[in-house]
Structures are given as structure tokens and as C-alpha cells.
Design an enzyme around this catalytic site. Structure first.
Site, PDB file in Angstrom:
ATOM      1  N   HIS A  49      46.385  28.602 -74.890  1.00  0.00           N
ATOM      2  CA  HIS A  49      44.969  28.944 -74.779  1.00  0.00           C
ATOM      3  C   HIS A  49      44.187  28.002 -73.860  1.00  0.00           C
ATOM      4  O   HIS A  49      43.026  28.241 -73.583  1.00  0.00           O
ATOM      5  CB  HIS A  49      44.323  29.038 -76.168  1.00  0.00           C
ATOM      6  CG  HIS A  49      44.736  30.278 -76.886  1.00  0.00           C
ATOM      7  ND1 HIS A  49      44.019  31.443 -76.807  1.00  0.00           N
ATOM      8  CD2 HIS A  49      45.811  30.551 -77.655  1.00  0.00           C
ATOM      9  CE1 HIS A  49      44.631  32.384 -77.525  1.00  0.00           C
ATOM     10  NE2 HIS A  49      45.716  31.859 -78.041  1.00  0.00           N
ATOM     11  N   ASP A 101      43.219  32.965 -72.127  1.00  0.00           N
ATOM     12  CA  ASP A 101      42.381  33.341 -73.260  1.00  0.00           C
ATOM     13  C   ASP A 101      43.080  34.441 -74.053  1.00  0.00           C
ATOM     14  O   ASP A 101      43.787  35.272 -73.485  1.00  0.00           O
ATOM     15  CB  ASP A 101      41.027  33.833 -72.733  1.00  0.00           C
ATOM     16  CG  ASP A 101      40.081  34.178 -73.856  1.00  0.00           C
ATOM     17  OD1 ASP A 101      39.853  35.387 -74.065  1.00  0.00           O
ATOM     18  OD2 ASP A 101      39.587  33.256 -74.519  1.00  0.00           O
TER      19      ASP A 101
END
Length: 144
Positions: free
Chosen positions: A117, A121
Site C-alpha cells: 500500500h 492503493d
């Protein structure tokens, strides 16, 4: 996009790198995969691309009968995708014809995407999985 594909021979696993997959066709990628598998089976897998790390790793755990897997991302990769075994699953019919005809069986598999991450995303990862699902359900689109 540079892709590592997990391949096995006996007790050993290898992750050869296929460079520039985004600019190659299915036939070219298939040829590179088969060439890598041949070199593993012949014991000549010491080529430079066997030690390199790409952007993403693909692993097919389904060939071992595994239903699903949570792949671990190797640094500096952004994502890892694991595929589970294809199996018949009971699903509701879209248009049932009476109370006794509510369910059907479809061949399905589980695809699990792990994302770093810091790089990808979760929403972008979900969009990738959606596009992957579309490609798997309509493989002819990969030939266009």
C-alpha cells in the site's frame, strides 16, 4: 511491466522474470514461459533473468489443488497475484424456472491480490482484479 512467474520443479521453486509484458502478445509470453520451464526441467535455470525481481509476481497454486492463497510481496515489488484451483461451485441461477430450479454450478477460481500500500492503493488493486476477472471470463479480448 516486468513479471515474475512462480514455477516449480520437484521441491524447488523458481521465479523467472518476463520483461515488458505490457508490450507483448499472448503467444510471445507463452513462448517465454515454456522456454523458462524447459530450462528448469533441464537444470539450466542459472540464466540472469532467474534472479531478477520485477513489478509483480504471478503464482498458480491451483495446480497443487490449493483453493486460495495469500501471496507475500517480495521487495521491491508492488503486488503479487495468487490463483487458486478451478472448481465447480453452486451459485444461484440468474433466472430460476420454479422453486426446484434455483441453483446452478459454475467453474470458478479464487484470485488473491496482495498490494504494497506504499505503492498501490487498495482501490487501484481492486480495479486491477476487476480487469483481470473480465480478461479471464473473456479471454478472446486478450487477442485483440
Amino acid at each position: 511491466v516486468d513479471v515474475n512467474v512462480v514455477m516449480g520443479s520437484g521441491d524447488n521453486l523458481y521465479t523467472p522474470l518476463i520483461k515488458g509484458v505490457d508490450g507483448k502478445g499472448v503467444k510471445s509470453i507463452s513462448y517465454e514461459l515454456s522456454t523458462n520451464l524447459e530450462s528448469i526441467e533441464e537444470g539450466t535455470e542459472k540464466a540472469a533473468h532467474f534472479g531478477e525481481v520485477g513489478t509483480v509476481t504471478f503464482m498458480n497454486m491451483g495446480m497443487y489443488g490449493i483453493k486460495s492463497c495469500a501471496p507475500i510481496i517480495r521487495s521491491p515489488q508492488a503486488v503479487a497475484l495468487a490463483l487458486g484451483a478451478a472448481e465447480n461451485r453452486v451459485v444461484p441461477k440468474e433466472e430460476p424456472e420454479g422453486d426446484d430450479d434455483l441453483y446452478d454450478t459454475n467453474v470458478m477460481l479464487t484470485a488473491t491480490l496482495s498490494c504494497d500500500h506504499r505503492v498501490v492503493d487498495g482501490a487501484v488493486g481492486a480495479s486491477f482484479l476487476s480487469a483481470f476477472k473480465t480478461a479471464v471470463e473473456n479471454p478472446e479480448t486478450l487477442l485483440l
